[in-house]
Design an enzyme around this catalytic site. Structure first.
Site, PDB file in Angstrom:
ATOM      1  N   GLY A  13       0.776  -1.232   0.000  1.00 55.69           N
ATOM      2  CA  GLY A  13       0.000   0.000   0.000  1.00 55.69           C
ATOM      3  C   GLY A  13       0.804   1.278   0.000  1.00 55.69           C
ATOM      4  N   ASP A  24       3.603   1.993  -1.216  1.00 54.48           N
ATOM      5  CA  ASP A  24       4.284   2.277  -2.486  1.00 54.48           C
ATOM      6  C   ASP A  24       3.331   2.708  -3.589  1.00 54.48           C
ATOM      7  OD1 ASP A  24       6.711   1.687  -1.397  1.00 54.48           O
ATOM      8  OD2 ASP A  24       6.978  -0.238  -2.402  1.00 54.48           O
ATOM      9  N   ARG A  57      -0.572   2.474  -3.401  1.00 62.29           N
ATOM     10  CA  ARG A  57      -2.012   2.624  -3.169  1.00 62.29           C
ATOM     11  C   ARG A  57      -2.560   3.929  -3.739  1.00 62.29           C
ATOM     12  NH1 ARG A  57      -2.181   2.170   2.002  1.00 62.29           N
ATOM     13  NH2 ARG A  57      -3.001   0.060   2.220  1.00 62.29           N
ATOM     14  N   GLU A 100       0.921 -13.570   1.464  1.00 57.34           N
ATOM     15  CA  GLU A 100      -0.097 -13.462   0.409  1.00 57.34           C
ATOM     16  C   GLU A 100       0.459 -14.010  -0.906  1.00 57.34           C
ATOM     17  OE1 GLU A 100      -2.617  -9.746   0.601  1.00 57.34           O
ATOM     18  OE2 GLU A 100      -1.588  -9.447  -1.285  1.00 57.34           O
TER      19      GLU A 100
END
Length: 587
Positions: free
Chosen positions: A79, A81, A83, A145
């Protein structure tokens, strides 16, 4: 007296000591643990979440007991970097193109456990876009993830990497910021976890994707459009999947294509009509998959009358149309009128292909008449039904062509039967005459050919002869009695019980939820369900829900009413509406 007092004191001291020592031991352990935790304050709580991500589901699966929505794309990114720039623009472009995209800081509902929701989203995504930026590896969450995404890749799901101003070589070999980040994680995570992350980074770095370079001064918006175009193309290829091996379908699809004349700039409707088990749905799916990409929007609304909880199927059918055409999972409106008005909004301006499968209710006449009034020029509607009178009624309000499905010829019948009996279209020579005899009694009905063939898979010659004698005692084309042979040959009574329960209560329900109910009844669903699938008595769709051909379900209900006193008459219809059957509230 003094002696007694001393002995009593000694006894009490021992008792106190017996109680105190365990308490002191526990306090000491707590102190040790607290001390260890305090020495690792810098290890963020995300470790726990990331580890939970790994342990909760150790493999990628398309099923889930909570039946989460299926996402077209799962978007993985760091995020801080991207988002506020690239990722938000990419998400907006995907959403605008009608791609259902999971973005973890947007799609989660409040109050959900993020790790559990994330796992479900990953498991139920059709493909993945991973935006690999400078600080991606700093997040243990992102790394876990990624590891789960790579695990899903091995189930043939596509992973599309975006190298966002980073060198794929640095990711593959863990150089630069990626190497430093992993070194930092070694203080908090085991060697096995670190190696798992390294392996995932190495594997994704070797995949072809999109590489943004600072020195190239590339236009990010152009890259985003390329990505969206690729995703739309991939998503299109996966629509309405059906059996890989089909026989006698091509000519039927071509006949329907000729009748619909896709090049004509008008609205056309065709009804595919025929008896149960003759292949109407298969033909409709084959046509849909061949031509849906010629239209702006499309929807295949399958088995519209198979809704498990009773009531009118019109409302859920309209809801499914809205989901398909708007490509939004939240396209829910309260009543039929509202849903028709919402349909009008999109159908008025876009050329659509709509397939309504297995219609048998007269209330669809009004719906189809409305669609015909406001659907845009060039659109096509395909209907499948066993009820020819329904098509006659429709002709009073709109122009409807009819295609009557023919039974399969001898050659196609033999190939279909042989494929299910031997897993190849040509039978062994010593079985050929027996195959022809079975084909004759199936009467060219694809469903009967599949069920009969599947029941003979890996059986010896003597079993084939005995089975043929049974079949020859049945009047030709009596499909119900032919289908019942496969039920009679189920080896275990629990398999029969599972089949009957599914026929009555669980068509359209989640497999995992039903399995919990079967286990509580002392059945063995891990064994019984696969056997029913092998015998072509049951299907499990891509959403992990049970499907059953109408004729097979009718057979099951007829058997159930004759063997179970409490299901005679219309009692089973009443049971369908009970909260007992809505087992999701109990699990």
């Amino acid at each position: 007296m003094e002696t007694w007092y001393n002995q009593n004191c000694c006894y009490r001291s021992k008792v106190v000591l017996i109680w105190v020592l365990p308490i002191l031991t526990i306090l000491a352990i707590i102190a040790i643990i607290t001390g260890r935790v305090s020495t690792k304050k810098h290890c963020r709580s995300s470790k726990d979440k990331a580890t939970n991500l790994q342990l909760t589901v150790p493999y990628c699966s398309s099923s889930s007991s909570s039946s989460p929505p299926t996402w077209d794309v799962f978007l993985s990114f760091y995020g801080k970097d991207t988002r506020g720039n690239f990722t938000s623009h990419l998400y907006f472009a995907l959403d605008k193109a009608g791609i259902l995209t999971f973005k973890d800081d947007h799609a989660l509902e409040k109050g959900q456990e993020i790790s559990f929701s994330l796992l479900n989203a990953i498991r139920n995504a059709k493909m993945f876009i991973v935006v690999l930026s400078e600080n991606y590896a700093q997040s243990p969450w992102c790394l876990d993830e990624l590891a789960e995404i790579i695990r899903c890749k091995r189930t043939k799901k596509q992973v599309l990497p975006v190298f966002y101003y980073v060198d794929p070589s640095d990711i593959r070999h863990q150089y630069g910021s990626f190497g430093k980040a992993l070194d930092g994680h070694k203080q908090c995570y085991s060697i096995d976890v670190i190696e798992k992350w390294k392996s995932a980074l190495s594997e994704i770095a070797q995949l072809s994707g999109y590489h943004l370079r600072k020195e190239a001064h590339e236009n990010e918006s152009d890259t985003i459009q390329e990505i969206v175009g690729n995703v739309v193309k991939q998503e299109s290829n996966a629509v309405s999947q059906f059996e890989n091996y089909l026989f006698g379908i091509d000519s039927a699809v071509e006949d329907i294509h000729q009748k619909l004349r896709l090049e004509a700039d008008d609205v056309r409707v065709i009804g595919i009509c025929g008896m149960g088990g003759i292949g109407k749905t298969t033909i409709a799916k084959a046509f849909y998959n061949s031509y849906f990409n010629k239209f702006d929007i499309s929807s295949f609304n399958e088995n519209v009358k198979q809704y498990p909880h009773g009531g009118s199927s019109l409302l859920p059918s309209l809801e499914q149309l809205l989901i398909d055409l708007f490509r939004k999972k939240d396209s829910k409106v309260p009543d039929i009128g509202s849903r028709i008005r919402k349909l009008k909004q999109i159908l008025y301006s876009k050329k659509a292909l709509i397939v309504l499968d297995d219609l048998d209710q007269s209330n669809y006449t009004e719906l189809l008449a409305n669609l015909g009034n406001f659907i845009s020029a060039g659109s096509r509607i395909v209907i499948t039904t066993r009820d020819a009178s329904l098509l006659t009624k429709l002709k009073a309000v709109m122009l409807v062509d009819i295609y009557m499905v023919k039974t399969l010829g001898k050659v196609d019948s033999l190939e279909l039967f042989s494929y299910h009996a031997f897993r190849k279209p040509v039978p062994p020579e010593n079985f050929r005459e027996l195959c022809l005899s079975f084909v004759t009694y199936a009467g060219g009905l694809p469903l009967a050919l599949k069920v009969l063939g599947s029941s003979l898979l890996e059986r010896n010659y003597d079993f084939w002869k005995a089975k043929l004698e049974k079949v020859q005692q049945i009047p030709e084309n009596d499909i119900q009695k032919i289908l019942k042979l496969s039920y009679d040959e189920l080896d275990d009574e629990t398999e029969k019980e599972i089949f009957l329960d599914i026929a009555f209560f669980f068509v359209g329900e989640d497999r995992d939820d039903a399995a919990c109910v079967f286990k509580s009844c002392g059945f063995f669903p891990e064994v019984g369900i696969p056997i029913l699938v092998e015998k072509c008595l049951l299907k499990i769709n891509t959403n992990n829900k049970f499907e059953m051909h109408n004729l097979i379900q009718d057979m099951g209900k007829k058997l159930g009413r004759s063997t179970r006193l409490f299901l005679r008459g219309n009692a089973w219809k009443d049971l369908q509406n009970l909260e007992v059957i809505k087992m999701k509230t109990l699990l």
